[in-house]
Scaffold this motif. Structure first.
Motif, PDB file in Angstrom:
ATOM      1  N   LEU A 213       0.845  -1.189   0.000  1.00  0.00           N
ATOM      2  CA  LEU A 213       0.000   0.000   0.000  1.00  0.00           C
ATOM      3  C   LEU A 213       0.884   1.245   0.000  1.00  0.00           C
ATOM      4  N   SER A 214       0.617   2.165  -0.917  1.00  0.00           N
ATOM      5  CA  SER A 214       1.444   3.368  -1.001  1.00  0.00           C
ATOM      6  C   SER A 214       1.026   4.379   0.054  1.00  0.00           C
ATOM      7  N   PRO A 215       1.890   5.355   0.369  1.00  0.00           N
ATOM      8  CA  PRO A 215       1.508   6.376   1.351  1.00  0.00           C
ATOM      9  C   PRO A 215       0.235   7.124   0.992  1.00  0.00           C
ATOM     10  N   VAL A 216       0.073   7.497  -0.268  1.00  0.00           N
ATOM     11  CA  VAL A 216      -1.132   8.244  -0.647  1.00  0.00           C
ATOM     12  C   VAL A 216      -2.379   7.370  -0.591  1.00  0.00           C
ATOM     13  N   GLU A 217      -2.229   6.072  -0.776  1.00  0.00           N
ATOM     14  CA  GLU A 217      -3.359   5.159  -0.596  1.00  0.00           C
ATOM     15  C   GLU A 217      -3.668   4.957   0.880  1.00  0.00           C
ATOM     16  N   ALA A 218      -2.637   5.035   1.714  1.00  0.00           N
ATOM     17  CA  ALA A 218      -2.837   4.849   3.148  1.00  0.00           C
ATOM     18  C   ALA A 218      -3.463   6.067   3.804  1.00  0.00           C
ATOM     19  N   ALA A 219      -3.131   7.269   3.319  1.00  0.00           N
ATOM     20  CA  ALA A 219      -3.532   8.506   3.992  1.00  0.00           C
ATOM     21  C   ALA A 219      -5.025   8.604   4.284  1.00  0.00           C
ATOM     22  N   PRO A 220      -5.922   8.312   3.333  1.00  0.00           N
ATOM     23  CA  PRO A 220      -7.354   8.449   3.638  1.00  0.00           C
ATOM     24  C   PRO A 220      -7.878   7.398   4.601  1.00  0.00           C
ATOM     25  N   LEU A 221      -7.118   6.331   4.842  1.00  0.00           N
ATOM     26  CA  LEU A 221      -7.549   5.266   5.740  1.00  0.00           C
ATOM     27  C   LEU A 221      -7.210   5.561   7.198  1.00  0.00           C
ATOM     28  N   ILE A 222      -6.470   6.640   7.448  1.00  0.00           N
ATOM     29  CA  ILE A 222      -6.003   6.941   8.796  1.00  0.00           C
ATOM     30  C   ILE A 222      -7.093   7.592   9.645  1.00  0.00           C
ATOM     31  N   ALA A 223      -7.994   8.341   9.036  1.00  0.00           N
ATOM     32  CA  ALA A 223      -9.056   9.032   9.783  1.00  0.00           C
ATOM     33  C   ALA A 223      -9.833   8.037  10.642  1.00  0.00           C
ATOM     34  N   PRO A 224     -10.245   8.458  11.857  1.00  0.00           N
ATOM     35  CA  PRO A 224     -10.220   9.818  12.416  1.00  0.00           C
ATOM     36  C   PRO A 224      -8.956  10.156  13.212  1.00  0.00           C
ATOM     37  N   THR A 225      -7.930   9.331  13.134  1.00  0.00           N
ATOM     38  CA  THR A 225      -6.689   9.631  13.850  1.00  0.00           C
ATOM     39  C   THR A 225      -6.093  10.943  13.333  1.00  0.00           C
ATOM     40  N   PRO A 226      -5.711  11.872  14.210  1.00  0.00           N
ATOM     41  CA  PRO A 226      -5.111  13.130  13.757  1.00  0.00           C
ATOM     42  C   PRO A 226      -3.849  12.885  12.933  1.00  0.00           C
ATOM     43  N   LEU A 227      -3.703  13.660  11.851  1.00  0.00           N
ATOM     44  CA  LEU A 227      -2.593  13.463  10.920  1.00  0.00           C
ATOM     45  C   LEU A 227      -1.979  14.810  10.567  1.00  0.00           C
ATOM     46  N   LEU A 228      -0.656  14.878  10.650  1.00  0.00           N
ATOM     47  CA  LEU A 228       0.095  16.078  10.279  1.00  0.00           C
ATOM     48  C   LEU A 228       1.099  15.713   9.193  1.00  0.00           C
ATOM     49  N   ILE A 229       1.122  16.518   8.119  1.00  0.00           N
ATOM     50  CA  ILE A 229       2.094  16.360   7.042  1.00  0.00           C
ATOM     51  C   ILE A 229       3.030  17.562   7.084  1.00  0.00           C
ATOM     52  N   VAL A 230       4.343  17.302   7.189  1.00  0.00           N
ATOM     53  CA  VAL A 230       5.337  18.365   7.262  1.00  0.00           C
ATOM     54  C   VAL A 230       6.335  18.177   6.124  1.00  0.00           C
ATOM     55  N   HIS A 231       6.661  19.262   5.418  1.00  0.00           N
ATOM     56  CA  HIS A 231       7.577  19.134   4.288  1.00  0.00           C
ATOM     57  C   HIS A 231       8.297  20.460   4.067  1.00  0.00           C
ATOM     58  N   GLY A 232       9.543  20.376   3.644  1.00  0.00           N
ATOM     59  CA  GLY A 232      10.327  21.562   3.335  1.00  0.00           C
ATOM     60  C   GLY A 232      10.196  21.963   1.881  1.00  0.00           C
ATOM     61  N   ASP A 233      10.198  23.261   1.607  1.00  0.00           N
ATOM     62  CA  ASP A 233      10.076  23.697   0.217  1.00  0.00           C
ATOM     63  C   ASP A 233      11.402  23.634  -0.532  1.00  0.00           C
ATOM     64  N   ARG A 234      12.481  23.209   0.168  1.00  0.00           N
ATOM     65  CA  ARG A 234      13.770  22.996  -0.491  1.00  0.00           C
ATOM     66  C   ARG A 234      14.223  21.545  -0.354  1.00  0.00           C
ATOM     67  N   ASP A 235      13.283  20.650  -0.251  1.00  0.00           N
ATOM     68  CA  ASP A 235      13.598  19.228  -0.134  1.00  0.00           C
ATOM     69  C   ASP A 235      14.212  18.736  -1.438  1.00  0.00           C
ATOM     70  N   PRO A 236      15.460  18.226  -1.409  1.00  0.00           N
ATOM     71  CA  PRO A 236      16.098  17.778  -2.649  1.00  0.00           C
ATOM     72  C   PRO A 236      15.645  16.391  -3.122  1.00  0.00           C
ATOM     73  N   TYR A 237      14.854  15.704  -2.311  1.00  0.00           N
ATOM     74  CA  TYR A 237      14.402  14.358  -2.664  1.00  0.00           C
ATOM     75  C   TYR A 237      12.977  14.367  -3.236  1.00  0.00           C
ATOM     76  N   PHE A 238      12.046  14.989  -2.512  1.00  0.00           N
ATOM     77  CA  PHE A 238      10.644  14.975  -2.914  1.00  0.00           C
ATOM     78  C   PHE A 238      10.109  16.403  -2.995  1.00  0.00           C
ATOM     79  N   PRO A 239       9.688  16.858  -4.177  1.00  0.00           N
ATOM     80  CA  PRO A 239       9.143  18.214  -4.292  1.00  0.00           C
ATOM     81  C   PRO A 239       7.798  18.333  -3.581  1.00  0.00           C
ATOM     82  N   VAL A 240       7.283  19.567  -3.517  1.00  0.00           N
ATOM     83  CA  VAL A 240       6.126  19.843  -2.669  1.00  0.00           C
ATOM     84  C   VAL A 240       4.822  19.253  -3.198  1.00  0.00           C
ATOM     85  N   ASP A 241       4.815  18.701  -4.405  1.00  0.00           N
ATOM     86  CA  ASP A 241       3.587  18.025  -4.832  1.00  0.00           C
ATOM     87  C   ASP A 241       3.339  16.760  -4.008  1.00  0.00           C
TER      88      ASP A 241
END
Length: 283
Positions: A213-241
C-alpha cells in the motif's frame, strides 16, 4: 547493567541512574530482532510517548535521531529504534514495506512501559512507514495487517496521532537526482554493497511482491486519527507536490510547508521539533 525477558521484549537497561535511557531488543511479528531506546520525558510525568521512525540509512544512535529525541523528550517520553537492516537491528531493509512491523513492535513496547497514549512521527522513509502503519493498525480494531506485511495485529499497536515529515506520496519516484541515487543504491548489486559498507544499511535484494500500500493510498484510511504532514520547500528528494498530494487525500490532515527546510531529520531544526512535540502531545 541488567537484563530481563518480558514476553516478546528482551530489555537491557543502560545507565538508568545517569541518563535514564533504557535499551531493548524487540521481536517483530515476523521474528526480526530490532534495537530500541526509551528516553523518559524530561519536563514532567506524562502518559504520552512519541515513537520516532528514522529515514533510510538512519538508526537509533545517529546524531540527528538522538537530537530529535532529546528535543521531543521535553514534551513526552520518546522511543527510538533502528529499522530492520539498520544499526544493530537484524534483517534487511525492505525500504518501507515490512518496516511497519518494526514500528508496531516499538509502539507496543511504549504501551508495555505504561504509556496510555502513543503517537508516531516519521522522517522520509519513516514518514511513509508511519502513514502505512496507521492505516494497517487502526485504533480500536484489535487487528491490522494486509498487503505484503501479513501483520498479526496484536492489540496496542495503533497510533493515537501521526506526523509524517519529508515523506513520499508514491512509490518508485525518480524525479530528482537525489532519488535516482537512492534507487541506484537499492536496485543495483554494487549499490547495495555501497549501502552495506558505506552507509551501514543492509538492503534486501528482492523486489516487492506484491507492491505494498502506497503512502497516498494509506492517507485516507487513517481518519479519524489526527494526521500532520510536514515538508520543506527545499527538499532535494521529494518536491512539494508530494505533501500536497498526501494532504489532499486525507481530509483530516494538517499541512505544514516549511520555508527553507531541506530533507528529513537532518533538516528539522529544534524549533520545528518543538512544534512537532507540541502538536503530537495536544492532539
Amino acid at each position: 547493567m541488567s537484563s530481563e525477558a518480558e514476553g516478546r521484549f528482551h530489555m537491557v537497561d543502560v545507565s538508568p541512574i545517569t541518563s535514564g535511557l533504557r535499551r531493548a531488543t524487540l521481536l517483530t511479528d515476523d521474528d526480526v530482532r530490532i534495537e530500541a531506546v526509551y528516553e523518559p520525558c524530561t519536563a514532567s510525568v506524562t502518559d504520552t510517548a512519541v515513537v520516532v521512525a528514522h529515514g533510510f540509512t538512519g538508526s537509533a544512535d545517529r546524531p540527528s535521531v538522538r537530537r530529535a529525541a532529546g528535543v521531543l523528550a521535553g514534551h513526552a517520553a520518546v522511543v527510538t529504534f533502528s529499522f530492520r537492516g539498520h544499526g544493530r537491528s537484524e534483517g534487511r531493509s525492505t525500504v518501507g514495506d515490512r518496516e511497519v512491523l518494526d514500528l508496531a513492535a516499538a509502539v507496543r513496547w511504549a504501551r508495555e512501559l505504561g504509556h496510555a497514549r502513543v503517537v508516531t512521527v516519521g522522517f522520509s522513509m519513516g514518514g511513509s512507514v508511519v502513514l502505512r502503519h496507521a492505516a494497517l493498525f487502526p485504533k480500536g480494531s484489535g487487528d491490522g495487517g494486509g498487503g505484503s506485511t501479513e501483520a498479526e495485529g496484536r492489540t496496542g499497536a495503533h497510533s493515537d496521532a501521526v506526523a509524517a515529515v519529508s515523506a513520499p506520496a508514491r512509490w518508485y519516484y525518480r524525479g530528482t537526482p537525489s532519488m535516482r541515487r537512492v534507487h541506484w543504491v537499492i536496485t543495483r548489486p554494487v549499490g547495495r554493497l555501497v549501502g552495506r559498507y558505506g552507509l551501514r544499511t543492509r538492503i534486501d535484494h528482492r523486489g516487492w511482491d506484491p507492491v505494498p500500500l502506497s503512502p497516498v493510498e494509506a492517507a485516507p484510511l487513517i481518519a479519524p486519527t489526527p494526521l500532520l504532514i510536514v515538508h520543506g520547500d527545499r527538499d532535494p528528494y521529494f518536491p512539494v507536490d508530494h505533501p500536497r498530494t498526501l494532504a489532499a487525500a486525507a481530509p483530516q490532515a494538517e499541512l505544514w510547508l516549511e520555508r527553507g527546510m531541506g530533507h528529513a531529520e537532518n533538516a528539522a531544526d529544534d524549533a520545528l521539533l518543538r512544534r512537532l512535540g507540541d502538536w503530537l502531545t495536544r492532539r
